[in-house]
Design a protein around this motif. Structure first.
Motif, PDB file in Angstrom:
ATOM      1  N   TRP A   1       0.864  -1.179   0.000  1.00 29.11           N
ATOM      2  CA  TRP A   1       0.000   0.000   0.000  1.00 29.11           C
ATOM      3  C   TRP A   1       0.893   1.219   0.000  1.00 29.11           C
ATOM      4  N   SER A   2       0.866   1.981  -1.093  1.00 25.04           N
ATOM      5  CA  SER A   2       1.680   3.184  -1.224  1.00 25.04           C
ATOM      6  C   SER A   2       0.798   4.395  -0.969  1.00 25.04           C
ATOM      7  N   VAL A   3       1.093   5.110   0.089  1.00 22.03           N
ATOM      8  CA  VAL A   3       0.291   6.270   0.490  1.00 22.03           C
ATOM      9  C   VAL A   3       1.044   7.542   0.110  1.00 22.03           C
ATOM     10  N   PHE A   4       0.416   8.326  -0.744  1.00 25.65           N
ATOM     11  CA  PHE A   4       1.022   9.538  -1.285  1.00 25.65           C
ATOM     12  C   PHE A   4       0.484  10.756  -0.549  1.00 25.65           C
ATOM     13  N   PHE A   5       1.388  11.593  -0.078  1.00 24.81           N
ATOM     14  CA  PHE A   5       1.009  12.810   0.626  1.00 24.81           C
ATOM     15  C   PHE A   5       1.021  13.966  -0.365  1.00 24.81           C
ATOM     16  N   LEU A   6      -0.158  14.485  -0.599  1.00 26.61           N
ATOM     17  CA  LEU A   6      -0.411  15.436  -1.672  1.00 26.61           C
ATOM     18  C   LEU A   6       0.612  16.567  -1.717  1.00 26.61           C
ATOM     19  N   VAL A   7       1.184  16.756  -2.909  1.00 21.79           N
ATOM     20  CA  VAL A   7       2.027  17.918  -3.186  1.00 21.79           C
ATOM     21  C   VAL A   7       1.175  18.900  -3.991  1.00 21.79           C
ATOM     22  N   PRO A   8       1.025  20.130  -3.533  1.00 23.87           N
ATOM     23  CA  PRO A   8       0.138  21.077  -4.220  1.00 23.87           C
ATOM     24  C   PRO A   8       0.741  21.610  -5.516  1.00 23.87           C
ATOM     25  N   THR A   9       0.816  20.720  -6.518  1.00 19.58           N
ATOM     26  CA  THR A   9       1.279  21.112  -7.842  1.00 19.58           C
ATOM     27  C   THR A   9       0.275  20.624  -8.869  1.00 19.58           C
ATOM     28  N   GLY A  10       0.311  21.183 -10.082  1.00 18.64           N
ATOM     29  CA  GLY A  10      -0.623  20.776 -11.123  1.00 18.64           C
ATOM     30  C   GLY A  10      -2.050  20.986 -10.658  1.00 18.64           C
ATOM     31  N   ARG A  11      -2.915  20.014 -10.981  1.00 19.61           N
ATOM     32  CA  ARG A  11      -4.303  20.119 -10.528  1.00 19.61           C
ATOM     33  C   ARG A  11      -4.431  19.892  -9.032  1.00 19.61           C
ATOM     34  N   GLY A  12      -3.371  19.348  -8.393  1.00 21.80           N
ATOM     35  CA  GLY A  12      -3.391  19.131  -6.953  1.00 21.80           C
ATOM     36  C   GLY A  12      -3.499  20.408  -6.148  1.00 21.80           C
ATOM     37  N   GLU A  13      -3.264  21.556  -6.796  1.00 21.05           N
ATOM     38  CA  GLU A  13      -3.393  22.825  -6.078  1.00 21.05           C
ATOM     39  C   GLU A  13      -4.833  23.101  -5.662  1.00 21.05           C
ATOM     40  N   MET A  14      -5.787  22.381  -6.267  1.00 23.77           N
ATOM     41  CA  MET A  14      -7.190  22.585  -5.922  1.00 23.77           C
ATOM     42  C   MET A  14      -7.594  21.807  -4.682  1.00 23.77           C
ATOM     43  N   LEU A  15      -6.748  20.910  -4.200  1.00 23.59           N
ATOM     44  CA  LEU A  15      -7.063  20.077  -3.044  1.00 23.59           C
ATOM     45  C   LEU A  15      -6.352  20.605  -1.801  1.00 23.59           C
ATOM     46  N   GLN A  16      -6.761  20.089  -0.637  1.00 19.49           N
ATOM     47  CA  GLN A  16      -6.178  20.533   0.620  1.00 19.49           C
ATOM     48  C   GLN A  16      -5.262  19.456   1.179  1.00 19.49           C
ATOM     49  N   PRO A  17      -3.956  19.728   1.257  1.00 17.06           N
ATOM     50  CA  PRO A  17      -3.061  18.763   1.898  1.00 17.06           C
ATOM     51  C   PRO A  17      -3.262  18.764   3.404  1.00 17.06           C
ATOM     52  N   LEU A  18      -2.741  17.745   4.059  1.00 21.85           N
ATOM     53  CA  LEU A  18      -2.828  17.663   5.510  1.00 21.85           C
ATOM     54  C   LEU A  18      -1.954  18.724   6.161  1.00 21.85           C
TER      55      LEU A  18
END
Length: 390
Positions: free
Chosen positions: A195-212
């Motif tokens: 199980w590979s758990v990725f911790f969101l990096v706010p780049t690309g479309r990921g900028e629309m999401l909220q990291p921890l």
């Protein structure tokens, strides 16, 4: 000095990371039918005419195989690698010259049992699928297409039936972090080996999401360490999981320099939510798989669809192009990659942390937040206690 506890808690590379990578990710195309919210890339519905050709791809694989044993793991990703009609040819060529070939496709109608059988016969050994929530509402919202959650559950069964080792990739954000315990159960039920758990990096479309928040990251890392006796765990863009593993091992051994883990309410919530699962599976407890000391540019490299080489897919600093210079030459000689392999160049907390050699912080998070590749990782709450260990 590296202690016996540290050596047992974290796996060391079998070769010098400045000589060769352990993992090479090759984005064989950026074409993809999905529109994932957290994607670092601007995925396209058509393949770029300038992406590496079949012959250039074979030459790249030959170059990587030139390292000799132990051969790097080569992961063919995208976009969606299944958009390439020559994918089986590339896999077959790579495996024939000794490379460990793995796949990371999107779940689309292109992912069929016949294609899986062909790729398995060509020599691919592992395949990863993404699950970013334990409900269709959560996962399908991530992927931008309805029905992908149910299709992924079926695809996971097909992947295992075809003889692949199955890896499940999950991106954790503030929106889905509370689903992690249920998602853990699903990962286990699917028979995933990792199980590979990725911790969101706010780049690309990921900028629309909220990291921890940093303390939430810490809580999740400790929880992942807790459940690593139920399924093998790997973290992406959270190298401080290795620091957590060492701290937990030292505390378990009552080492004189150990400190109690700084866990918060989220850790308590996640722990309580898996109590029933742990009770059910008490006879299936396994020995935890120690994390390995790989970081951006240090045992790891990314090649995009055009042949440009980067420390990772989340660090937009080009180090060279394989159409112009051999990959091995780029990996060894790039000033940027060399700086990432030298913890003494890190700044802030990461520069003085006693765990900097085994952790090094997420260079991608540092760059995304500060614009400085060598800055301190803003997602880490740990306060160093002294000078780095050597």
């Amino acid at each position: 000095m590296t202690t016996v506890t540290e050596r047992a808690a974290v796996r060391r590379l079998r070769h010098a990371p400045e000589d060769r990578p352990m993992i090479v990710i090759w984005e064989v195309t950026r074409a993809c039918a999905l529109v994932c919210l957290h994607c670092r890339a601007d995925a396209q519905h058509r393949r770029n005419p300038h992406e590496l050709t079949t012959e250039q791809g074979r030459a790249l694989l030959d170059d990587i195989a030139g390292y000799g044993a132990p051969y790097p793991i080569v992961v063919l990703t995208g976009g969606d690698p299944f958009e390439r009609p020559d994918l089986a040819d590339l896999v077959r060529h790579g495996s024939s010259i000794g490379l460990h070939m793995a796949l990371s496709p999107s779940v689309t109608p292109r992912l069929t049992r016949d294609v899986l059988d062909e790729l398995r016969a060509a020599g691919a050994g592992a395949l990863s699928l993404s699950l970013d929530g334990n409900t269709a509402a959560t996962h399908d919202a991530f992927r931008g297409v309805r029905g992908v959650f149910d299709a992924t559950l079926q695809a996971a069964q097909d992947v295992r039936d075809a003889g692949f080792r199955l890896q499940i990739n999950s991106t954790v954000t503030r929106a889905n972090v509370h689903e992690l315990p249920d998602l853990l159960r699903t990962v286990i039920d699917l028979g995933a080996s990792l199980w590979s758990v990725f911790f969101l990096v706010p780049t690309g479309r990921g900028e629309m999401l909220q990291p921890l928040e940093p303390q939430e990251v810490e809580d999740v890392l400790h929880w992942l360490h807790d459940v690593s006796d139920l399924v093998a765990i790997k973290t992406t863009e959270a190298p401080h999981y290795r620091r957590v593993a060492i701290q937990r091992a030292r505390a378990r051994d009552d080492a004189p320099d150990s400190r109690a883990p700084a866990v918060g309410e989220l850790h308590h919530e996640l722990t309580a939510a898996v109590a029933e699962l742990r009770a059910e599976r008490h006879t299936a407890i396994r020995r935890p798989r120690p994390p390995i000391e790989v970081n951006s540019g240090r045992g790891f490299a990314f090649i995009d669809h055009l042949g440009d080489v980067y420390p990772s897919g989340f660090l937009p600093h080009r180090c060279g192009n394989v159409k112009e210079t051999g990959f091995r030459d780029i990996y060894q000689a790039s000033p940027l990659l060399r700086s990432l392999r030298d913890p003494a160049q890190f700044e802030g907390k990461c520069g003085v942390c006693e765990f900097r050699d085994v952790c090094g912080g997420s260079r991608s998070h540092a760059y995304a937040v500060t614009g400085n590749l060598l800055a301190s990782d803003p997602t880490c709450v740990y306060e160093p206690t002294g000078q780095p260990e050597h």
